[in-house]
Design a protein around this motif. Structure first.
Motif, PDB file in Angstrom:
ATOM      1  N   UNK A   1      -4.591   2.637   6.602  1.00 36.86           N
ATOM      2  CA  UNK A   1      -4.880   2.878   8.018  1.00 36.86           C
ATOM      3  C   UNK A   1      -4.936   1.562   8.788  1.00 36.86           C
ATOM      4  N   UNK A   2      -4.170   1.537   9.874  1.00 39.15           N
ATOM      5  CA  UNK A   2      -4.178   0.353  10.729  1.00 39.15           C
ATOM      6  C   UNK A   2      -5.245   0.515  11.800  1.00 39.15           C
ATOM      7  N   UNK A   3      -6.118  -0.490  11.931  1.00 36.51           N
ATOM      8  CA  UNK A   3      -7.034  -0.532  13.078  1.00 36.51           C
ATOM      9  C   UNK A   3      -6.286  -1.144  14.257  1.00 36.51           C
ATOM     10  N   UNK A   4      -6.962  -1.191  15.425  1.00 41.58           N
ATOM     11  CA  UNK A   4      -6.294  -1.728  16.626  1.00 41.58           C
ATOM     12  C   UNK A   4      -5.772  -3.141  16.410  1.00 41.58           C
ATOM     13  N   UNK A   5      -6.521  -3.934  15.605  1.00 41.71           N
ATOM     14  CA  UNK A   5      -6.118  -5.343  15.451  1.00 41.71           C
ATOM     15  C   UNK A   5      -5.445  -5.643  14.114  1.00 41.71           C
ATOM     16  N   UNK A   6      -5.159  -4.624  13.333  1.00 44.54           N
ATOM     17  CA  UNK A   6      -4.527  -4.874  12.030  1.00 44.54           C
ATOM     18  C   UNK A   6      -3.075  -5.308  12.242  1.00 44.54           C
ATOM     19  N   UNK A   7      -2.692  -6.419  11.595  1.00 46.60           N
ATOM     20  CA  UNK A   7      -1.304  -6.893  11.738  1.00 46.60           C
ATOM     21  C   UNK A   7      -0.364  -5.980  10.950  1.00 46.60           C
ATOM     22  N   UNK A   8       0.848  -5.737  11.473  1.00 46.46           N
ATOM     23  CA  UNK A   8       1.804  -4.885  10.738  1.00 46.46           C
ATOM     24  C   UNK A   8       2.081  -5.422   9.335  1.00 46.46           C
ATOM     25  N   UNK A   9       2.062  -6.753   9.151  1.00 47.80           N
ATOM     26  CA  UNK A   9       2.331  -7.330   7.813  1.00 47.80           C
ATOM     27  C   UNK A   9       1.231  -6.943   6.818  1.00 47.80           C
ATOM     28  N   UNK A  10       0.009  -6.796   7.329  1.00 48.51           N
ATOM     29  CA  UNK A  10      -1.094  -6.412   6.435  1.00 48.51           C
ATOM     30  C   UNK A  10      -0.848  -4.983   5.933  1.00 48.51           C
ATOM     31  N   UNK A  11      -0.427  -4.113   6.857  1.00 47.52           N
ATOM     32  CA  UNK A  11      -0.136  -2.727   6.465  1.00 47.52           C
ATOM     33  C   UNK A  11       0.993  -2.719   5.443  1.00 47.52           C
ATOM     34  N   UNK A  12       2.077  -3.508   5.723  1.00 43.47           N
ATOM     35  CA  UNK A  12       3.197  -3.482   4.763  1.00 43.47           C
ATOM     36  C   UNK A  12       2.804  -4.070   3.418  1.00 43.47           C
ATOM     37  N   UNK A  13       1.979  -5.135   3.406  1.00 45.17           N
ATOM     38  CA  UNK A  13       1.586  -5.709   2.100  1.00 45.17           C
ATOM     39  C   UNK A  13       0.835  -4.696   1.257  1.00 45.17           C
ATOM     40  N   UNK A  14      -0.099  -3.979   1.890  1.00 45.83           N
ATOM     41  CA  UNK A  14      -0.908  -3.028   1.108  1.00 45.83           C
ATOM     42  C   UNK A  14      -0.045  -1.835   0.689  1.00 45.83           C
ATOM     43  N   UNK A  15       0.841  -1.410   1.597  1.00 43.22           N
ATOM     44  CA  UNK A  15       1.735  -0.297   1.242  1.00 43.22           C
ATOM     45  C   UNK A  15       2.619  -0.684   0.050  1.00 43.22           C
ATOM     46  N   UNK A  16       3.153  -1.899   0.082  1.00 42.25           N
ATOM     47  CA  UNK A  16       4.016  -2.350  -1.025  1.00 42.25           C
ATOM     48  C   UNK A  16       3.234  -2.472  -2.328  1.00 42.25           C
ATOM     49  N   UNK A  17       2.009  -2.965  -2.210  1.00 41.58           N
ATOM     50  CA  UNK A  17       1.181  -3.079  -3.417  1.00 41.58           C
ATOM     51  C   UNK A  17       0.992  -1.702  -4.053  1.00 41.58           C
ATOM     52  N   UNK A  18       0.670  -0.716  -3.205  1.00 42.33           N
ATOM     53  CA  UNK A  18       0.431   0.646  -3.723  1.00 42.33           C
ATOM     54  C   UNK A  18       1.711   1.186  -4.359  1.00 42.33           C
ATOM     55  N   UNK A  19       2.840   0.954  -3.678  1.00 42.84           N
ATOM     56  CA  UNK A  19       4.125   1.413  -4.242  1.00 42.84           C
ATOM     57  C   UNK A  19       4.396   0.741  -5.582  1.00 42.84           C
ATOM     58  N   UNK A  20       4.096  -0.570  -5.646  1.00 43.47           N
ATOM     59  CA  UNK A  20       4.411  -1.311  -6.876  1.00 43.47           C
ATOM     60  C   UNK A  20       3.584  -0.805  -8.058  1.00 43.47           C
ATOM     61  N   UNK A  21       2.467  -0.139  -7.743  1.00 44.68           N
ATOM     62  CA  UNK A  21       1.642   0.434  -8.817  1.00 44.68           C
ATOM     63  C   UNK A  21       2.159   1.816  -9.226  1.00 44.68           C
ATOM     64  N   UNK A  22       3.202   2.290  -8.530  1.00 39.22           N
ATOM     65  CA  UNK A  22       3.726   3.631  -8.828  1.00 39.22           C
ATOM     66  C   UNK A  22       2.917   4.714  -8.129  1.00 39.22           C
ATOM     67  N   UNK A  23       2.134   4.329  -7.104  1.00 41.07           N
ATOM     68  CA  UNK A  23       1.323   5.308  -6.371  1.00 41.07           C
ATOM     69  C   UNK A  23       1.974   5.612  -5.025  1.00 41.07           C
ATOM     70  N   UNK A  24       1.363   6.513  -4.268  1.00 39.10           N
ATOM     71  CA  UNK A  24       1.999   7.037  -3.054  1.00 39.10           C
ATOM     72  C   UNK A  24       1.236   6.641  -1.793  1.00 39.10           C
ATOM     73  N   UNK A  25       1.665   5.561  -1.135  1.00 41.97           N
ATOM     74  CA  UNK A  25       0.987   5.195   0.115  1.00 41.97           C
ATOM     75  C   UNK A  25       1.454   6.072   1.264  1.00 41.97           C
ATOM     76  N   UNK A  26       0.529   6.442   2.165  1.00 42.64           N
ATOM     77  CA  UNK A  26       0.955   7.037   3.436  1.00 42.64           C
ATOM     78  C   UNK A  26       0.309   6.194   4.535  1.00 42.64           C
ATOM     79  N   UNK A  27       1.082   5.896   5.558  1.00 41.49           N
ATOM     80  CA  UNK A  27       0.565   5.026   6.619  1.00 41.49           C
ATOM     81  C   UNK A  27       0.043   5.890   7.764  1.00 41.49           C
ATOM     82  N   UNK A  28      -1.229   5.690   8.082  1.00 38.41           N
ATOM     83  CA  UNK A  28      -1.841   6.371   9.230  1.00 38.41           C
ATOM     84  C   UNK A  28      -1.743   5.383  10.384  1.00 38.41           C
TER      85      UNK A  28
END
Ligand code: NAD
Length: 308
Positions: free
Chosen positions: A150-177
């Motif tokens: 989940x992105x807050x108002x001030x969350x940088x898009x790169x932070x969202x992508x880093x965490x999403x990629x980390x979750x994917x790399x673990x073989x898990x399923x990220x969904x971006x809110x």
């Protein structure tokens, strides 16, 4: 990312630690309660066994290490990512952020597992709010593969992508809110369902056992295979339009808490943890019930992933 600091080892922490370590990430975990640390140590082998049964493979050399740190400072030292898992209370979370903020470098991502406190509110307590993000695991976290980012108002898009990629790399399923709405998406949907079911039981339309059979076998089983948006296509949008044109206005839309829930809470009937809630439980049979549920979740996931 190589090293994760995990702060808080209650219900969620041990399963998250086991899952991250199985994915090859070194975990340094802490809890301010010694008892919680001991419980977490005892829970790890159970979570590892569930991961084995799910067929989640560790990289060569096996699970990465899980270290228990005696202090928050030692926990976050050297971490690329901090996952905060302390109780669902904004003040407790803020005090943890205040303590870690001066200890971490500007590139470290701080993620919260909050179930519903707005990310935009929590990120005010971090000097680099762009590096702060929601990472909402579902319980039991080592078994359920979906994680909301989940992105807050001030969350940088790169932070969202880093965490999403980390979750994917673990073989898990990220969904971006993409918007910081209360309850995010998983809990909004769950609470809409719970509000309706509690209302139907309270009004005497259906008994709890039949409500559970109806939802688990009529809706849940199907929805595990065909998500709700795909289900609209399967049913036909014309059918949905026609039914929702008269049904929507009859659905429960109460904004307070149902009396059924208030009464049971006042009686101390909180569910499994008090030996009774909606149903009654024999405390001696609870571990077997939980093991049976975990086994079934594992078996279903294996089938859905095509691995059974
Ligand atoms: P919990 O109360 O079981 O555990 C929290 C742990 O944090 C406790 O062991 C406590 O000792 C520790 N703690 C408190 N203050 C601390 C501090 N300053 N430093 C270190 N440790 C500290 O909570 P939980 O159910 O594991 O939930 C943690 C977070 O995850 C919450 O935000 C919750 O909303 C969220 N969450 C919970 C679930 C669930 O089903 N329980 C599901 C998804 C997300």
């Amino acid at each position: 990312m190589k090293q994760v600091a995990l702060v808080g080892l209650g219900t969620m922490g041990p399963g998250i630690a086991a899952r991250l370590a199985r994915g090859g990430l070194q975990v340094v975990a802490t809890d301010r309660s010694g008892e919680a640390v001991e419980r977490a140590k005892a829970a790890l082998p159970i979570a590892r066994t569930a991961l084995d049964r799910l067929g989640v493979l560790a990289p060569e050399g096996g699970d990465a290490e899980i270290i228990f740190a005696p202090s928050l400072a030692e926990c976050v030292e050297g971490a690329d990512l901090v996952i905060e898992n302390v109780p669902e209370n904004a003040e407790i979370k803020a005090s943890v952020y205040a303590e870690i903020d001066p200890l971490i470098g500007p590139d470290v991502i701080v993620a919260t597992d909050t179930s519903g406190i707005p990310i935009s509110k929590l990120q005010e307590h971090i000097s680099k709010p762009g590096r702060f993000v929601g990472m909402h695991w579902s319980n039991p976290p080592h078994i359920i593969p979906m994680i909301e980012v989940i992105a807050g108002e001030k969350t940088a898009p790169e932070t969202v992508s880093s965490v999403r990629e980390l979750i994917r790399s673990l073989g898990l399923l990220p969904v971006v809110v993409k918007k910081d709405v209360p309850g995010f998406v998983e809990n909004r949907v769950l609470y809409a369902l719970l509000r309706e079911v509690v209302d139907l039981v309270e009004r005497g339309v259906i008994d709890p056992e039949d409500a559970d059979t109806c939802v688990s076998w009529g809706i849940g089983y199907k929805i595990a295979v065909i998500g709700p948006m795909a289900l609209l296509d399967m049913a036909g949008l014309d059918i949905y339009r026609s039914v929702s044109s008269f049904l929507n206005e009859d659905l429960c839309n109460r904004s307070d808490v149902a009396a059924l829930v208030d009464e049971k809470t006042a009686q101390g009937r909180l569910g499994l943890k008090t030996g009774g809630g909606v149903y009654d439980y024999d405390p001696e049979e609870i571990p077997a019930l939980q093991a049976d549920r975990a086994s079934k979740l594992i078996a279903i996931r294996r089938i859905l992933e095509g691995g059974a």
